[in-house]
Every structure is written in C-alpha cells, then in structure tokens.
Design a protein around this motif. Structure first.
Motif, PDB file in Angstrom:
ATOM      1  N   MET A 194       1.069  -1.220  -0.056  1.00  0.00           N
ATOM      2  CA  MET A 194       0.265  -0.306   0.326  1.00  0.00           C
ATOM      3  C   MET A 194       0.582   1.455  -0.142  1.00  0.00           C
ATOM      4  O   MET A 194       2.349   1.515   1.102  1.00  0.00           O
ATOM      5  CB  MET A 194      -0.558  -0.231   1.161  1.00  0.00           C
ATOM      6  N   ASN A 195       0.460   2.081  -1.028  1.00  0.00           N
ATOM      7  CA  ASN A 195       1.340   3.419  -0.707  1.00  0.00           C
ATOM      8  C   ASN A 195       1.253   4.382  -0.347  1.00  0.00           C
ATOM      9  O   ASN A 195      -0.024   3.672   1.014  1.00  0.00           O
ATOM     10  CB  ASN A 195       1.118   4.111  -2.098  1.00  0.00           C
ATOM     11  N   TYR A 196       1.793   5.556  -0.157  1.00  0.00           N
ATOM     12  CA  TYR A 196       1.599   6.830   1.204  1.00  0.00           C
ATOM     13  C   TYR A 196       0.391   6.805   0.599  1.00  0.00           C
ATOM     14  O   TYR A 196      -0.641   7.033   2.493  1.00  0.00           O
ATOM     15  CB  TYR A 196       2.912   7.153   0.776  1.00  0.00           C
ATOM     16  N   LEU A 197      -0.357   7.558  -0.237  1.00  0.00           N
ATOM     17  CA  LEU A 197      -1.176   7.878  -0.494  1.00  0.00           C
ATOM     18  C   LEU A 197      -2.503   7.521   0.175  1.00  0.00           C
ATOM     19  O   LEU A 197      -3.402   7.466   0.317  1.00  0.00           O
ATOM     20  CB  LEU A 197      -1.708   8.723  -1.580  1.00  0.00           C
ATOM     21  N   SER A 198      -2.412   6.015  -0.709  1.00  0.00           N
ATOM     22  CA  SER A 198      -3.562   5.053  -0.133  1.00  0.00           C
ATOM     23  C   SER A 198      -3.948   4.956   1.809  1.00  0.00           C
ATOM     24  O   SER A 198      -4.457   4.871   2.420  1.00  0.00           O
ATOM     25  CB  SER A 198      -2.913   4.003  -0.833  1.00  0.00           C
ATOM     26  N   LYS A 199      -1.766   4.746   2.195  1.00  0.00           N
ATOM     27  CA  LYS A 199      -2.630   4.595   3.648  1.00  0.00           C
ATOM     28  C   LYS A 199      -3.190   6.002   4.633  1.00  0.00           C
ATOM     29  O   LYS A 199      -3.810   5.558   5.229  1.00  0.00           O
ATOM     30  CB  LYS A 199      -1.389   4.422   4.264  1.00  0.00           C
ATOM     31  N   ARG A 200      -2.776   6.896   4.113  1.00  0.00           N
ATOM     32  CA  ARG A 200      -3.506   8.919   4.167  1.00  0.00           C
ATOM     33  C   ARG A 200      -5.237   8.127   3.888  1.00  0.00           C
ATOM     34  O   ARG A 200      -5.820   8.834   5.097  1.00  0.00           O
ATOM     35  CB  ARG A 200      -3.182   9.460   3.386  1.00  0.00           C
ATOM     36  N   ARG A 201      -5.045   7.705   3.124  1.00  0.00           N
ATOM     37  CA  ARG A 201      -6.920   7.618   2.818  1.00  0.00           C
ATOM     38  C   ARG A 201      -7.397   7.053   4.118  1.00  0.00           C
ATOM     39  O   ARG A 201      -8.956   6.828   3.822  1.00  0.00           O
ATOM     40  CB  ARG A 201      -7.121   6.646   1.307  1.00  0.00           C
ATOM     41  N   VAL A 202      -6.977   5.382   4.304  1.00  0.00           N
ATOM     42  CA  VAL A 202      -7.291   5.148   5.158  1.00  0.00           C
ATOM     43  C   VAL A 202      -7.539   5.602   6.549  1.00  0.00           C
ATOM     44  O   VAL A 202      -8.116   5.603   7.243  1.00  0.00           O
ATOM     45  CB  VAL A 202      -6.161   3.256   5.268  1.00  0.00           C
ATOM     46  N   ALA A 203      -6.056   6.669   7.002  1.00  0.00           N
ATOM     47  CA  ALA A 203      -6.478   7.155   7.760  1.00  0.00           C
ATOM     48  C   ALA A 203      -7.276   7.974   8.315  1.00  0.00           C
ATOM     49  O   ALA A 203      -8.190   8.355   8.764  1.00  0.00           O
ATOM     50  CB  ALA A 203      -4.497   7.715   7.899  1.00  0.00           C
ATOM     51  N   VAL A 204      -7.924   9.162   6.673  1.00  0.00           N
ATOM     52  CA  VAL A 204      -8.394   9.859   7.388  1.00  0.00           C
ATOM     53  C   VAL A 204      -9.597   9.459   6.818  1.00  0.00           C
ATOM     54  O   VAL A 204     -10.448   9.590   7.726  1.00  0.00           O
ATOM     55  CB  VAL A 204      -8.459  11.144   5.319  1.00  0.00           C
ATOM     56  N   GLY A 205     -10.026   8.289   6.230  1.00  0.00           N
ATOM     57  CA  GLY A 205     -10.992   7.262   6.280  1.00  0.00           C
ATOM     58  C   GLY A 205     -11.573   7.124   7.788  1.00  0.00           C
ATOM     59  O   GLY A 205     -13.051   6.790   7.778  1.00  0.00           O
ATOM     60  N   SER A 206     -10.522   6.706   8.232  1.00  0.00           N
ATOM     61  CA  SER A 206     -10.876   6.418   9.683  1.00  0.00           C
ATOM     62  C   SER A 206     -11.248   6.581  10.497  1.00  0.00           C
ATOM     63  O   SER A 206     -12.764   7.110  11.927  1.00  0.00           O
ATOM     64  CB  SER A 206     -10.270   5.222  10.830  1.00  0.00           C
ATOM     65  N   MET A 207     -10.684   8.241  10.724  1.00  0.00           N
ATOM     66  CA  MET A 207     -11.472   9.448  11.396  1.00  0.00           C
ATOM     67  C   MET A 207     -12.996   9.858  11.112  1.00  0.00           C
ATOM     68  O   MET A 207     -14.011  10.318  11.945  1.00  0.00           O
ATOM     69  CB  MET A 207     -10.089  10.817  10.986  1.00  0.00           C
ATOM     70  N   PHE A 208     -13.568   9.789   9.850  1.00  0.00           N
ATOM     71  CA  PHE A 208     -14.321   9.888   9.072  1.00  0.00           C
ATOM     72  C   PHE A 208     -15.976   9.017   9.941  1.00  0.00           C
ATOM     73  O   PHE A 208     -16.715   9.214   9.943  1.00  0.00           O
ATOM     74  CB  PHE A 208     -14.717   9.963   7.740  1.00  0.00           C
ATOM     75  N   PHE A 209     -14.989   7.551  10.234  1.00  0.00           N
ATOM     76  CA  PHE A 209     -15.912   6.526  10.377  1.00  0.00           C
ATOM     77  C   PHE A 209     -15.976   6.442  11.876  1.00  0.00           C
ATOM     78  O   PHE A 209     -17.110   6.793  12.620  1.00  0.00           O
ATOM     79  CB  PHE A 209     -14.994   5.297  10.085  1.00  0.00           C
ATOM     80  N   PHE A 210     -15.238   7.568  12.589  1.00  0.00           N
ATOM     81  CA  PHE A 210     -15.421   6.780  14.170  1.00  0.00           C
ATOM     82  C   PHE A 210     -16.002   8.628  14.561  1.00  0.00           C
ATOM     83  O   PHE A 210     -16.666   8.633  15.620  1.00  0.00           O
ATOM     84  CB  PHE A 210     -14.103   7.539  15.048  1.00  0.00           C
ATOM     85  N   VAL A 211     -16.492  10.018  13.521  1.00  0.00           N
ATOM     86  CA  VAL A 211     -17.081  10.741  13.662  1.00  0.00           C
ATOM     87  C   VAL A 211     -18.919   9.952  13.553  1.00  0.00           C
ATOM     88  O   VAL A 211     -19.158  10.058  14.369  1.00  0.00           O
ATOM     89  CB  VAL A 211     -16.492  12.322  13.145  1.00  0.00           C
ATOM     90  N   GLY A 212     -18.432   9.293  12.709  1.00  0.00           N
ATOM     91  CA  GLY A 212     -20.251   9.520  12.121  1.00  0.00           C
ATOM     92  C   GLY A 212     -20.838   7.818  13.412  1.00  0.00           C
ATOM     93  O   GLY A 212     -21.684   7.462  13.802  1.00  0.00           O
ATOM     94  N   LEU A 213     -19.476   6.861  13.736  1.00  0.00           N
ATOM     95  CA  LEU A 213     -20.262   6.231  15.013  1.00  0.00           C
ATOM     96  C   LEU A 213     -20.230   6.459  16.318  1.00  0.00           C
ATOM     97  O   LEU A 213     -21.578   6.401  17.040  1.00  0.00           O
ATOM     98  CB  LEU A 213     -19.306   5.512  15.634  1.00  0.00           C
ATOM     99  N   CYS A 214     -19.572   7.853  16.867  1.00  0.00           N
ATOM    100  CA  CYS A 214     -20.395   8.808  17.871  1.00  0.00           C
ATOM    101  C   CYS A 214     -21.819   8.962  17.534  1.00  0.00           C
ATOM    102  O   CYS A 214     -22.182   8.679  18.416  1.00  0.00           O
ATOM    103  CB  CYS A 214     -19.401   9.526  17.868  1.00  0.00           C
ATOM    104  N   PHE A 215     -22.142   9.551  16.539  1.00  0.00           N
ATOM    105  CA  PHE A 215     -23.310  10.464  16.060  1.00  0.00           C
ATOM    106  C   PHE A 215     -24.318   9.597  15.664  1.00  0.00           C
ATOM    107  O   PHE A 215     -25.208   9.336  16.066  1.00  0.00           O
ATOM    108  CB  PHE A 215     -23.422  11.516  15.243  1.00  0.00           C
ATOM    109  N   ALA A 216     -24.288   8.520  15.360  1.00  0.00           N
ATOM    110  CA  ALA A 216     -24.716   7.049  15.073  1.00  0.00           C
ATOM    111  C   ALA A 216     -25.287   6.460  17.396  1.00  0.00           C
ATOM    112  O   ALA A 216     -26.303   6.210  17.312  1.00  0.00           O
ATOM    113  CB  ALA A 216     -24.573   6.222  14.471  1.00  0.00           C
ATOM    114  N   THR A 217     -24.048   6.170  17.747  1.00  0.00           N
ATOM    115  CA  THR A 217     -24.910   5.700  18.932  1.00  0.00           C
ATOM    116  C   THR A 217     -25.727   6.813  20.132  1.00  0.00           C
ATOM    117  O   THR A 217     -26.245   6.303  20.256  1.00  0.00           O
ATOM    118  CB  THR A 217     -23.459   6.370  19.586  1.00  0.00           C
ATOM    119  N   TRP A 218     -25.166   8.113  19.764  1.00  0.00           N
ATOM    120  CA  TRP A 218     -26.792   9.282  19.888  1.00  0.00           C
ATOM    121  C   TRP A 218     -27.897   9.266  19.428  1.00  0.00           C
ATOM    122  O   TRP A 218     -28.912   9.053  20.218  1.00  0.00           O
ATOM    123  CB  TRP A 218     -25.477  10.649  20.258  1.00  0.00           C
ATOM    124  N   ALA A 219     -27.687   8.987  18.141  1.00  0.00           N
ATOM    125  CA  ALA A 219     -29.102   8.504  17.672  1.00  0.00           C
ATOM    126  C   ALA A 219     -29.576   7.482  17.935  1.00  0.00           C
ATOM    127  O   ALA A 219     -30.891   7.170  18.368  1.00  0.00           O
ATOM    128  CB  ALA A 219     -28.988   9.142  16.002  1.00  0.00           C
TER     129      ALA A 219
END
Length: 390
Positions: free
Chosen positions: A1-26
C-alpha cells in the motif's frame, strides 16, 4: 500500500469514528425521551440545541482550519468530540443536557469542516473523486453504531455505559490515524472568515445541501420514533427503519463517485431528490413494517449523494479556499438540521408524525427542482492535477 493509500485509510477511519459517535447518540434518542418523560414537542425542542451548536461551530471551524490547518483541528476536535459523548448519557436533567448537546453539535461541525478539508486535499493529490467514499465510511459507521446500539440495549447497558464504550473506541481510532493526518499546504487565497455572501454556485449548492441535510437529520432523529408510534413495530423491530436508512445511505455513498463520473453530478442529484420524495411518501401512505422499511431504504439511497457531491462542488470554488467554501455551504445547509428535527416534533404535536414526514418529502422534490433549472451554474473545472498519482 503506497503512502497516499495509507493516508486515505487514515482519513477514512476518522470519518468512521465521527459517524460512529453520532449514530451512537441517535440510536438512544428514544431512551433519552423515555428517561426524561418528553412529549414529541418537548423532544423536538431538545433536539434543536444540537444543530444550534453545529451552526455556532461553523464559523469557528472555518477560521480555525484556515488559520491552523485541518490536521490540528481534526485531532484536537476529535478527542474533544469523543470525550463529550459520555456526558450526554451522564446528564441527569434536561437543563444539564442542553449545554452538552450544544457543545456536541459545535464539535461535530468542527470535525465536519476539518475532515472534509483533509478529504479534498487528498482528493487533489490522488487525482480522482474520493470524497463520497469518506462519507460512505461515515454512514457505514452509522450503520455499525445502530447495530452496536441494538446489541448493547439487549445487554441492558445504560446510555452512559454505551456512550463510554464508544468513546474509548473513538480515542483508539484517533491515536492510530494520528501520524497520517497531515497539514495541507497553506493557501494564499481567501480568508478564514465565513460571513461572506456566497456566489451563484455556492448558493445553489447550499440550498440543495440544506434540503438534503433536513431530510437526513429527520431520518436520524425520528426514524425510531416513527417506527415505534406510527408503524407500531414490535420493540425488536423499532430500529429496523433506521438500519435500512443507514445501510442504504452507506452503500449508496460508495457508488456515488463512480455514478457521478459516468452520469454527471447533476443527474445523480436529480435522481437522489426523486428517491427521497418517493421513499418518504411510501412510508406515509403505507405505514406498515415492510413498506416503511422500503421507503426508508429509498430515502437512504437518495440522501447518500447529496452532501458529498455538494461538498465536492463547493470545495472546487474558484472564489474561496476549500475550508471557507465548505463552511459557507455548511452554514446554510446546517439550518436544515436546525429546522428539520424540531419541525417534525412541532408539526407532530399539532397533527401527527405522518403529516410531518409528508412535509419532509417535499425536500426531495425541492432538490429535484433546484438541480433541474439553470444547470450551467454547476459547470466548474476540476482542480485535479493533469498527471494524477495512483
């Protein structure tokens, strides 16, 4: 996995955690309503304070991202967002809960602007549209959060205990992604202020995003209540509509980029508005489990593309930096979150929830109309580099 792909996974995981928190409240809104003995109108008033916080956070986020960069804002805001979630469950009165919801809404939009800025920056470096896939991860997290919430409810965990578990998971995600969340190059264009008049492009996109956010917010906050009080679903099936909505929205966002590339963004937005309209009317005229579930699924597919495509268009504005353009669109669109959920409660108090959902169906029709006239407004050149890296 190249550097940009690793960054994509990292940014995606941040989106995931924010969605998880909001759905938990909802997922625990019905429990919050029961805990404090709230009527539909009172719940609508309570829900008003979270989007108020969101709107308060928008100019702060636009300025902070422009001034300090999206990396620091994403990481600092992410920790604060994760730690605020348990405070919702620990609140012992509505007066204690109100300021927590304002803070939670404010931090939510700080994350919204900073992470979308990260996503647009990475999109430019990769030379292809990927923003919708990040929103897909946010939605997938919502689906995951709903399922986790149902499981923890069966285990008799209180909202406070449930929120604490998710907070710990969120902190772990932030720490694992930290090294790959990078500071974007400083832009000399624009300013960090968001109190500017949007141009024709941003105004049109903002109106579409406003209606999309209103539809999305209503589904988040009222799906469980609708299935419980209108559909009269079995207690084990109360979350079914929410799960169908979130699952369809998550799935749809993973296909949005490809569909937009093939059929144009405007065509995808038009079909999305139609799906929202049909789905909500189906759940209103046939308020039984199978039909309402199908209707909510159609709404999820419709909502899927509205925000990522709107943000993607806004981030390519020639007049504003991405963070400022996103903040401008979000400032207007988040009034959908401000008005939608409490409007459902107030109309339901006067009439019933079916009338409320019929009114929200008009949002889909509005999206269809707004994306069908003077379409030349949307025609802007992309900012992708000529030679993209894989």
């Amino acid at each position: 996995m190249n550097y940009l792909s690793k960054r994509r996974v990292a940014v995606g995981s941040m989106f995931f955690f924010v969605g998880l928190c909001f759905a938990t409240w909802a997922s625990r809104i019905p429990d919050i309503q029961t805990k404090f003995g709230l009527s539909e109108g009172e719940l609508g008033t309570l829900l008003l304070f979270l989007p108020i916080g969101s709107v308060i956070g928008l100019p702060i986020a636009g300025w902070a991202v422009h001034r300090f960069g999206s990396r620091g804002v994403s990481l600092f805001g992410g920790v604060a967002y994760a730690l605020t979630l348990p405070l919702i469950g620990l609140s012992t009165s509505t007066w204690m809960l109100l300021p927590v919801l304002v803070c939670y809404g404010m931090l939510g939009n700080v994350m919204n602007i900073s992470l979308n800025t990260q996503g647009l920056n990475l999109e430019d470096q990769m030379g292809k549209s990927i923003l919708a896939s990040f929103h897909g991860l946010w939605s997938l997290a919502g689906f995951t959060g709903a399922g986790l919430g149902a499981a923890l409810i069966l285990l008799d965990l209180t909202p406070a205990q449930h929120f604490g578990v998710v907070s710990v998971i969120s902190i772990a995600i932030i720490l694992s992604a930290k090294s790959l969340i990078v500071k974007e190059e400083k832009s000399s264009e624009g300013s960090g202020l968001v109190l500017k008049k949007p141009d024709a492009l941003l105004l049109r996109v903002s109106m579409i995003a406003f209606l999309g956010m209103m539809s999305e917010g209503c589904m988040f906050d009222w799906s469980g209540v609708y299935f419980k009080k209108v559909v009269l679903a079995d207690p084990a099936l109360v979350a079914l509509g929410y799960v169908a909505f979130m699952g369809a929205m998550a799935s749809g966002r993973f296909f949005t980029d490809k569909l937009a590339a093939r059929y144009t963004k405007v065509a995808v937005i038009q079909v999305s508005g139609l799906l929202i309209f049909i789905g909500l009317l189906l759940s209103v005229f046939l308020p039984v489990v199978w039909a309402a579930t199908l209707g909510f699924l159609l709404v999820g597919l419709g909502v899927a593309s509205i925000i990522p495509l709107s943000y993607g268009i806004a981030g390519r504005s020639k007049l504003y930096t991405p963070s400022v353009a996103l903040a401008l669109v979000s400032t207007i669109s988040f009034f959908g979150f401000l008005l939608g959920p409490p409007l459902i409660g107030f109309v339901a108090e006067l009439f019933d929830l079916k009338i409320s959902f019929a009114l929200v169906a008009m949002c889909g029709l509005g999206i269809l109309l707004l994306s069908s006239f003077r379409k030349q407004v949307f025609l802007i050149p992309p900012k992708f580099p000529k030679k993209a890296t894989a």
